[in-house]
Design a protein around this motif. Structure first.
Motif, PDB file in Angstrom:
ATOM      1  N   ALA A 197       0.840  -1.198   0.000  1.00  0.00           N
ATOM      2  CA  ALA A 197       0.000   0.000   0.000  1.00  0.00           C
ATOM      3  C   ALA A 197       0.875   1.249   0.000  1.00  0.00           C
ATOM      4  N   PHE A 198       0.319   2.327  -0.559  1.00  0.00           N
ATOM      5  CA  PHE A 198       0.948   3.632  -0.428  1.00  0.00           C
ATOM      6  C   PHE A 198       0.683   4.175   0.971  1.00  0.00           C
ATOM      7  N   ALA A 199       1.569   5.028   1.463  1.00  0.00           N
ATOM      8  CA  ALA A 199       1.350   5.705   2.736  1.00  0.00           C
ATOM      9  C   ALA A 199       0.102   6.571   2.654  1.00  0.00           C
ATOM     10  N   SER A 200      -0.492   6.815   3.795  1.00  0.00           N
ATOM     11  CA  SER A 200      -1.731   7.601   3.825  1.00  0.00           C
ATOM     12  C   SER A 200      -1.485   9.083   3.604  1.00  0.00           C
ATOM     13  N   GLU A 201      -0.259   9.544   3.839  1.00  0.00           N
ATOM     14  CA  GLU A 201       0.080  10.949   3.648  1.00  0.00           C
ATOM     15  C   GLU A 201       1.304  11.079   2.753  1.00  0.00           C
ATOM     16  N   GLY A 202       1.323  12.120   1.936  1.00  0.00           N
ATOM     17  CA  GLY A 202       2.438  12.346   1.038  1.00  0.00           C
ATOM     18  C   GLY A 202       3.612  13.008   1.741  1.00  0.00           C
ATOM     19  N   ASN A 203       4.783  12.929   1.120  1.00  0.00           N
ATOM     20  CA  ASN A 203       5.975  13.570   1.663  1.00  0.00           C
ATOM     21  C   ASN A 203       5.945  15.079   1.470  1.00  0.00           C
ATOM     22  N   ILE A 204       5.306  15.531   0.396  1.00  0.00           N
ATOM     23  CA  ILE A 204       5.244  16.958   0.091  1.00  0.00           C
ATOM     24  C   ILE A 204       3.820  17.324  -0.318  1.00  0.00           C
ATOM     25  N   GLU A 205       3.535  18.613  -0.314  1.00  0.00           N
ATOM     26  CA  GLU A 205       2.260  19.140  -0.810  1.00  0.00           C
ATOM     27  C   GLU A 205       2.543  19.912  -2.095  1.00  0.00           C
ATOM     28  N   PRO A 206       2.183  19.367  -3.261  1.00  0.00           N
ATOM     29  CA  PRO A 206       2.447  20.083  -4.512  1.00  0.00           C
ATOM     30  C   PRO A 206       1.773  21.451  -4.504  1.00  0.00           C
ATOM     31  N   PRO A 207       2.449  22.482  -5.007  1.00  0.00           N
ATOM     32  CA  PRO A 207       1.864  23.817  -4.992  1.00  0.00           C
ATOM     33  C   PRO A 207       0.673  23.989  -5.935  1.00  0.00           C
ATOM     34  N   ALA A 208       0.556  23.101  -6.926  1.00  0.00           N
ATOM     35  CA  ALA A 208      -0.563  23.136  -7.874  1.00  0.00           C
ATOM     36  C   ALA A 208      -0.647  21.779  -8.562  1.00  0.00           C
ATOM     37  N   ASP A 209      -1.788  21.504  -9.175  1.00  0.00           N
ATOM     38  CA  ASP A 209      -1.965  20.216  -9.855  1.00  0.00           C
ATOM     39  C   ASP A 209      -0.931  19.995 -10.955  1.00  0.00           C
ATOM     40  N   ALA A 210      -0.409  21.078 -11.527  1.00  0.00           N
ATOM     41  CA  ALA A 210       0.580  20.955 -12.599  1.00  0.00           C
ATOM     42  C   ALA A 210       1.845  20.247 -12.144  1.00  0.00           C
TER      43      ALA A 210
END
Length: 266
Positions: A197-210
């Motif tokens: 499984a993937f972790a429930s939380e990401g390592n970073i928060e992308p600044p935008a969908d791009a």
């Protein structure tokens, strides 16, 4: 203007530029650079690693093998069905076990079965490469294997500093693919090989969908360079660059994928 030039110079590569968006065939093991050999687990989900996205069910792979010091070993019979869980779903997947014996590079090459993408009415087939090194002894990492779709690294894919760059050449059957379109994703949700499984939380928060799936282009010689801002594993997918363009009477996007790992400077 650049995109128009790219379409003219490499119509076969750009024809499929929008069809395989954000799909990545993973060949995942936690560490691509190891001090010693031993058993490793390889997880093989077809998914969207940057956003812990949908896990897509694919038929059994067409090929899976490892190359070490020029010797090819077939691993297809080691591939077993499994499941993989993302934030979106739990889907059918595959996995394999392998034992690293001796120093050098182990080039794992996985050719997935063509996957029907109903939203585009096309098939996608990705030929993925992941290179595991033991003992920092380089052997096969920059070899061109003449694959139908391939990214040949010019940078050791397991020995990159965070903030460094990765350079590769997009090729098909040994020939460069000019102006190939390449999607780039960061494995933001850490894979857990014990729970599949993937972790429930990401390592970073992308600044935008791009920033979830980034797009770059190779140059006229099929060469590209990407700066890697964050430690971890990154995937590069060159879209529609393969020699086969049709499957079961429908369009086929045959993509080249490579996985690299950047390391933090401590």
């Amino acid at each position: 203007m650049f995109k128009k030039i790219a379409l003219t110079a490499a119509a076969s590569a750009a024809l499929y530029s929008s069809v395989a968006s954000a799909h990545f065939q993973m060949v995942y093991t936690p560490e691509l650079l190891r001090e010693a050999g031993g058993p490793i687990s390889l997880k093989l989900p077809f998914t969207h690693p940057s956003e812990s996205g949908h896990v897509m069910a694919v038929d059994e792979p067409e090929a899976f093998y490892v190359v070490k010091k020029g010797k090819k070993t077939d691993l297809l019979d080691t591939v077993k069905p499994s499941q993989w869980t993302s934030a979106s779903n739990t889907g059918s997947s595959y996995e394999a076990q392998y034992s690293l014996r001796g120093l050098g590079d182990y080039v794992f090459i996985y050719e997935m079965a063509p996957y029907y993408e109903a939203s585009e009415d096309i098939y996608i087939q990705q030929i993925s490469k992941s290179i595991v090194n033991v003992g920092s002894l380089p052997t096969d990492w920059n070899e061109d294997f003449g694959l139908k779709a391939e990214i040949v690294p010019l940078t050791k894919p397991y020995a990159i500093y965070e903030g460094g760059t990765f350079t590769g050449v997009v090729r098909s059957e040994g020939q460069p693919v000019p102006f190939a379109e390449i999607e780039v994703e960061y494995v933001n949700y850490e894979p857990n090989s014990d729970t599949n499984a993937f972790a429930s939380e990401g390592n970073i928060e992308p600044p935008a969908d791009a920033f979830i799936t980034m797009t770059i282009f190779a140059d006229a010689n099929g060469t590209f360079t990407f700066g890697i801002p964050k430690a971890g594993q990154w995937g590069f997918a060159a879209l529609g660059v393969g020699s086969e363009t049709e499957y079961k009477g429908k369009e086929l996007s045959q993509d080249a994928v490579i996985w690299v790992q950047a390391h933090a400077i401590k």
